[in-house]
Write a protein that holds these residues in place. Sequence first.
Motif, PDB file in Angstrom:
ATOM      1  N   LYS A 495      97.298-110.366 133.343  1.00 49.26           N
ATOM      2  CA  LYS A 495      97.040-110.339 134.828  1.00 49.26           C
ATOM      3  C   LYS A 495      97.009-111.773 135.453  1.00 49.26           C
ATOM      4  CE  LYS A 495      97.120-105.937 134.951  1.00 49.26           C
ATOM      5  NZ  LYS A 495      98.315-105.158 135.509  1.00 49.26           N
ATOM      6  N   ARG A 496      96.672-112.784 134.589  1.00 49.67           N
ATOM      7  CA  ARG A 496      96.533-114.235 135.218  1.00 49.67           C
ATOM      8  C   ARG A 496      97.385-114.978 134.741  1.00 49.67           C
ATOM      9  NH1 ARG A 496      90.740-116.260 133.152  1.00 49.67           N
ATOM     10  NH2 ARG A 496      91.512-118.005 134.482  1.00 49.67           N
ATOM     11  N   ILE A 497      98.479-114.363 134.003  1.00 51.96           N
ATOM     12  CA  ILE A 497      99.659-115.389 133.632  1.00 51.96           C
ATOM     13  C   ILE A 497     100.442-115.988 134.934  1.00 51.96           C
ATOM     14  CG2 ILE A 497     102.049-115.224 132.574  1.00 51.96           C
ATOM     15  CD1 ILE A 497     100.926-113.613 130.434  1.00 51.96           C
ATOM     16  N   SER A 498     100.548-117.347 134.776  1.00 48.34           N
ATOM     17  CA  SER A 498     101.393-117.947 135.793  1.00 48.34           C
ATOM     18  C   SER A 498     101.843-119.213 135.120  1.00 48.34           C
ATOM     19  CB  SER A 498     100.527-118.225 137.141  1.00 48.34           C
ATOM     20  OG  SER A 498      99.366-119.407 136.445  1.00 48.34           O
ATOM     21  N   ARG A 499     102.594-120.053 135.946  1.00 53.03           N
ATOM     22  CA  ARG A 499     103.304-121.429 135.627  1.00 53.03           C
ATOM     23  C   ARG A 499     102.210-122.232 135.061  1.00 53.03           C
ATOM     24  NH1 ARG A 499     108.742-122.074 136.776  1.00 53.03           N
ATOM     25  NH2 ARG A 499     109.779-120.445 137.889  1.00 53.03           N
ATOM     26  N   SER A 500     100.994-122.158 135.585  1.00 53.60           N
ATOM     27  CA  SER A 500     100.211-123.345 135.239  1.00 53.60           C
ATOM     28  C   SER A 500      98.937-122.830 134.496  1.00 53.60           C
ATOM     29  CB  SER A 500      99.802-124.068 136.533  1.00 53.60           C
ATOM     30  OG  SER A 500      99.133-122.922 137.471  1.00 53.60           O
TER      31      SER A 500
END
Length: 757
Positions: A495-500
């Motif tokens: 749920k917290r996956i992002s580019r950064s």
Amino acid sequence: MVTSSLDQELDIPIGAFLPIKSCAAQLITSTGSSIPLSPTTSIQSSTKYLLVGRQASTADIRIDHKSISRKHALIYFLHDHGRCKIILKDLGGKYGCHINGILLSKNEAAVLQNEDKIQFGNVREAIFTLDVNDNELWEEIQSNNTQHDDEGKSNIREENRASSIGDNMNQESKNADEPILTGRAAREAEIAKAVASLDEMPTYTKYNPGKDDEYLSKGELLKSNKQGGIRNDHRKELSLIASEFKIPVTSSIQLSTHSKSLPTSIALDPSGSRLMVGSSDTSLGFYDFNGMDLSGKPFKIVTVQEGHSIVKVVTSNSGDRMIVGTTSSQPMVLDRDGHEIIEFNKGDMYVTDMARTDGHVSNITSVDWHPLNRDLVLTSSIDGSVRIWNVEKNKTKFDKLCSGKEVYRIKCAMGKRTKVLCAVFSPCGREFACGTVCGSIQIWSTMKVGSRPERVVYDVHGSGTPVHCLTYSHDGLYLASRSMDDDCVKVWEPKRISRSCRPHMTCQGLNGIYENVNCAFSPDGKILCAGTCMDPKNQDRNDNHGVLKFYKVVSEKADNVLQKPILELDVAKGLSIVHVVWHKKLNQIILGLSNGSIRVYYDSDLSTKGAKLPVSKGLRTTDELTLLLHSRAPQGSAGILGEIKTPHALPLFRDASEHKTKRKRDKERMDPIKSRRPDLPGTGIKVSEGTSANLNFQQTVLTSSIAKNKNIAGKDPREELFKYNEGKEYTKVPYDGDVRILAEKTAEEEEEDEGGA
């Protein structure tokens, strides 16, 4: 010194003894149970040796097999200049004894070393491994040194001990004067003594284990050897760690390998009763825990696609079907017995847009089954696409399942098409995650087909490092990734996956050299386990083992926590751990090793069914009638030596409809051709009285030309034709008198007249 007739017959050395402590040396069976080499194992009054044989009345270690003699071998200890030797003596049986695969000569005595493999006779199912505890054995030697300093004094003590056993000195001297019986006479004397002992009241002595034995009885396989023990001398401490985190590693069973090739995929059905193992040699082995004995043999081996090794096998959420992905571009759906249900279609390789083809055009890299919908499957390929198929509703072309509109085109950070190496559904089924060759993890929604992923992170294991494995925890809170080019496993929060974003935790020290390496979560999601691969450069080193490591998953929110293993388990020397599966319902760990073998770890208290069923059954014994038939069967007799199959078990006579689902059977029932429905009563034109049917075009035209009231059935056709001649004369005018009815000029004359004019 007075010795028994059995000791004299077996030629036991004077200094032979057995250590008092049961943990000093023991034999570990292939099932994991231990046999202490101590007086507690002996059923005789002698504490000098252990007798291995088939006879229940004399054998201390009894093996009920036709290749084992009544008195087959001896095991005893000898002092040698401050050291202790373990001796295995062959007693001249027909099939002898093997040490590490080498056959001993008849009546030969050999010195055993730690971790030696011992095979008695031809019993290949029960191979013993010697486990020697050097510390306990050294203490035993130190305590016995005072008793063996003077050989003459020890002989006197033995004589005094033997003299106290007799009723009186006269009877003892009388027995000493008797000749020593050997051969058949000694055997008859033993039989007479055994018959006389039947009238005596039996006495039983309850064995109270010591402190060391209490731990061994609790953890049968927590031993420091190369067959799956824990790599630490503090066994009790590690046992507490395993029980604290509920890790089922106290016992293990090894299944018979159906192939020596690399096990590329391992799958179990949701109930855990059936195990499927796919290999790189295109074979798929089926194991049934409910019907399997301790030998661990597969009940069926099938070849999915000739010439294409198996990539991944996944069962459906109902367990009645499975999808098998191979190195070809066409996955297959099989039933639980290995019969083909349908094969997927291959796309057009000349079409660049993957959304406009009916299937994959390149090798399959991963497959998965929807966790909630029993008809949806997921496939990925190196053609850069991920497809969701509906096994029941998608259209077919030449009996091949075609792809629908659910085609996801995966791209890298530069916007170009990239290869997909793995894909997996989330536990909720609303999204799926895929790993690419460019090193990214992309999460897509299954509710819609878009051109961009919902969440994405690039360079997961470093720049340009591909992602070969993705594994969700059972609750869906964590997602673990692994690469064969990296020595770590990283755990993410989906749920917290992002580019950064950064990984939740990192588990180091997990080198991999195969593309099929993976990791697994425990049923509660608190433990992560993964295996290491053997370094080819250090293959001959003694400390080079395939290690199964367990890591505790950090529950608090954190970024990139370096986690150390809480438990390490040496699985096999010189072998790599390729595939790991931790079943949720069974709570058992299944390992696939690089030599093709399958090992199942379980706990007698924490695990349920699975490998515990064949262990409780033991080896299937052969009855005497079968042995007699085999011994008297002629050479090459297929009637007795071959496998008997019923005619209806062959594919030629098997009813193909028995493997169809209820929905498919109902659909075929509505089809008049497949159900062979008879013609319905017709509502068309009447052909004759009392008959009617649906007419085709030709019959309709013919019947329409017949007058309604002209029914000529049963009438003479000549009379009907003569009715048309009534009142008509066709020859009256041409032949009536001299009337000329011929032409006045011929055709030539008419042409001449026309030409002259």
